[in-house]
Write a protein that holds these residues in place. Sequence first.
Motif, mmCIF file in Angstrom:
data_model
loop_
_atom_site.group_PDB
_atom_site.id
_atom_site.type_symbol
_atom_site.label_atom_id
_atom_site.label_comp_id
_atom_site.label_asym_id
_atom_site.label_seq_id
_atom_site.Cartn_x
_atom_site.Cartn_y
_atom_site.Cartn_z
ATOM 1 N N HIS A 152 -141.819 64.951 26.183
ATOM 2 C CA HIS A 152 -142.248 65.886 25.143
ATOM 3 C C HIS A 152 -141.026 66.487 24.464
ATOM 4 O O HIS A 152 -139.926 66.448 24.994
ATOM 5 N N LEU A 153 -141.248 67.012 23.269
ATOM 6 C CA LEU A 153 -140.180 67.693 22.561
ATOM 7 C C LEU A 153 -140.757 68.875 21.811
ATOM 8 O O LEU A 153 -141.937 68.893 21.456
ATOM 9 N N GLY A 154 -139.932 69.868 21.594
ATOM 10 C CA GLY A 154 -140.331 71.056 20.850
ATOM 11 C C GLY A 154 -139.709 71.038 19.461
ATOM 12 O O GLY A 154 -138.577 70.590 19.285
ATOM 13 N N HIS A 155 -140.450 71.533 18.508
ATOM 14 C CA HIS A 155 -140.001 71.525 17.114
ATOM 15 C C HIS A 155 -140.455 72.841 16.494
ATOM 16 O O HIS A 155 -141.636 73.178 16.557
ATOM 17 N N THR A 156 -139.537 73.598 15.899
ATOM 18 C CA THR A 156 -139.870 74.883 15.296
ATOM 19 C C THR A 156 -140.223 74.690 13.830
ATOM 20 O O THR A 156 -139.477 74.049 13.092
ATOM 21 N N VAL A 157 -141.383 75.228 13.433
ATOM 22 C CA VAL A 157 -141.835 75.128 12.046
ATOM 23 C C VAL A 157 -142.293 76.498 11.569
ATOM 24 O O VAL A 157 -142.660 77.359 12.359
ATOM 25 N N ALA A 158 -142.269 76.701 10.265
ATOM 26 C CA ALA A 158 -142.727 77.957 9.682
ATOM 27 C C ALA A 158 -144.220 77.947 9.408
ATOM 28 O O ALA A 158 -144.864 78.994 9.399
ATOM 29 N N ASP A 159 -144.791 76.771 9.200
ATOM 30 C CA ASP A 159 -146.208 76.649 8.840
ATOM 31 C C ASP A 159 -146.880 75.655 9.781
ATOM 32 O O ASP A 159 -146.807 74.435 9.584
ATOM 33 N N ILE A 160 -147.540 76.189 10.820
ATOM 34 C CA ILE A 160 -148.162 75.323 11.832
ATOM 35 C C ILE A 160 -149.251 74.453 11.219
ATOM 36 O O ILE A 160 -149.354 73.269 11.544
ATOM 37 N N ALA A 161 -150.060 75.006 10.327
ATOM 38 C CA ALA A 161 -151.152 74.227 9.729
ATOM 39 C C ALA A 161 -150.608 73.028 8.949
ATOM 40 O O ALA A 161 -151.130 71.914 9.047
ATOM 41 N N LYS A 162 -149.552 73.229 8.203
ATOM 42 C CA LYS A 162 -148.937 72.140 7.429
ATOM 43 C C LYS A 162 -148.351 71.083 8.369
ATOM 44 O O LYS A 162 -148.506 69.883 8.149
ATOM 45 N N ALA A 163 -147.668 71.532 9.417
ATOM 46 C CA ALA A 163 -147.092 70.599 10.386
ATOM 47 C C ALA A 163 -148.189 69.797 11.088
ATOM 48 O O ALA A 163 -148.049 68.589 11.281
ATOM 49 N N ARG A 164 -149.292 70.463 11.452
ATOM 50 C CA ARG A 164 -150.401 69.749 12.087
ATOM 51 C C ARG A 164 -150.970 68.679 11.177
ATOM 52 O O ARG A 164 -151.256 67.573 11.622
ATOM 53 N N ARG A 165 -151.144 69.010 9.890
ATOM 54 C CA ARG A 165 -151.674 68.009 8.949
ATOM 55 C C ARG A 165 -150.779 66.777 8.917
ATOM 56 O O ARG A 165 -151.254 65.644 8.916
ATOM 57 N N PHE A 166 -149.460 66.984 8.912
ATOM 58 C CA PHE A 166 -148.533 65.857 8.890
ATOM 59 C C PHE A 166 -148.610 65.048 10.184
ATOM 60 O O PHE A 166 -148.808 63.834 10.156
ATOM 61 N N TYR A 167 -148.416 65.704 11.319
ATOM 62 C CA TYR A 167 -148.366 64.985 12.593
ATOM 63 C C TYR A 167 -149.695 64.330 12.948
ATOM 64 O O TYR A 167 -149.725 63.227 13.497
ATOM 65 N N GLU A 168 -150.797 64.986 12.649
ATOM 66 C CA GLU A 168 -152.110 64.398 12.944
ATOM 67 C C GLU A 168 -152.462 63.304 11.938
ATOM 68 O O GLU A 168 -152.932 62.232 12.318
ATOM 69 N N GLY A 169 -152.230 63.565 10.644
ATOM 70 C CA GLY A 169 -152.618 62.607 9.615
ATOM 71 C C GLY A 169 -151.703 61.402 9.516
ATOM 72 O O GLY A 169 -152.159 60.261 9.484
ATOM 73 N N ALA A 170 -150.402 61.640 9.487
ATOM 74 C CA ALA A 170 -149.450 60.550 9.266
ATOM 75 C C ALA A 170 -149.028 59.835 10.548
ATOM 76 O O ALA A 170 -148.745 58.640 10.520
ATOM 77 N N LEU A 171 -148.992 60.571 11.648
ATOM 78 C CA LEU A 171 -148.440 59.988 12.873
ATOM 79 C C LEU A 171 -149.452 59.823 14.002
ATOM 80 O O LEU A 171 -149.094 59.363 15.088
ATOM 81 N N GLY A 172 -150.695 60.229 13.785
ATOM 82 C CA GLY A 172 -151.748 59.977 14.759
ATOM 83 C C GLY A 172 -151.791 60.880 15.977
ATOM 84 O O GLY A 172 -152.444 60.559 16.962
ATOM 85 N N PHE A 173 -151.119 62.023 15.919
ATOM 86 C CA PHE A 173 -151.207 62.958 17.035
ATOM 87 C C PHE A 173 -152.567 63.640 17.035
ATOM 88 O O PHE A 173 -153.210 63.764 15.999
ATOM 89 N N LYS A 174 -153.005 64.105 18.205
ATOM 90 C CA LYS A 174 -154.262 64.840 18.366
ATOM 91 C C LYS A 174 -153.951 66.227 18.910
ATOM 92 O O LYS A 174 -153.085 66.397 19.777
ATOM 93 N N PHE A 175 -154.689 67.234 18.416
ATOM 94 C CA PHE A 175 -154.524 68.601 18.911
ATOM 95 C C PHE A 175 -154.880 68.654 20.386
ATOM 96 O O PHE A 175 -155.889 68.111 20.815
#
Length: 68
Positions: free
Chosen positions: A9-32
Motif C-alpha cells: 500500500h501507499l499513501g498519497h496526500t490530496v486536497a480534494d478527496i472526491a476528485k482523487a476518488r473519481r480519478f482512481y476509481e474511474g481511470a485506474l479501477g480502484f474500489k472504495f
Amino acid sequence: MTGRVGFNHLGHTVADIAKARRFYEGALGFKFWWDLHCPDELSSRVLQVPPPVGLTATYLSRPDLTIN
C-alpha cells in the motif's frame, strides 16, 4: 520466499478527496474500501504538523495494491 521485493500500500496526500476518488476509481479501477477519521492529537504528532490537521484517510483498493 521468492526473493522479490514489493509493497502492498501507499499513501498519497490530496486536497480534494472526491476528485482523487473519481480519478482512481474511474481511470485506474480502484474500489472504495473505507474512510478513517484521525483525531487531531494523534495525526498532528505522527505527521509532525501543528493542529488542526483534519486528517481523513480514504482507502481505495485493487487486488494488487491499496492506496490511502
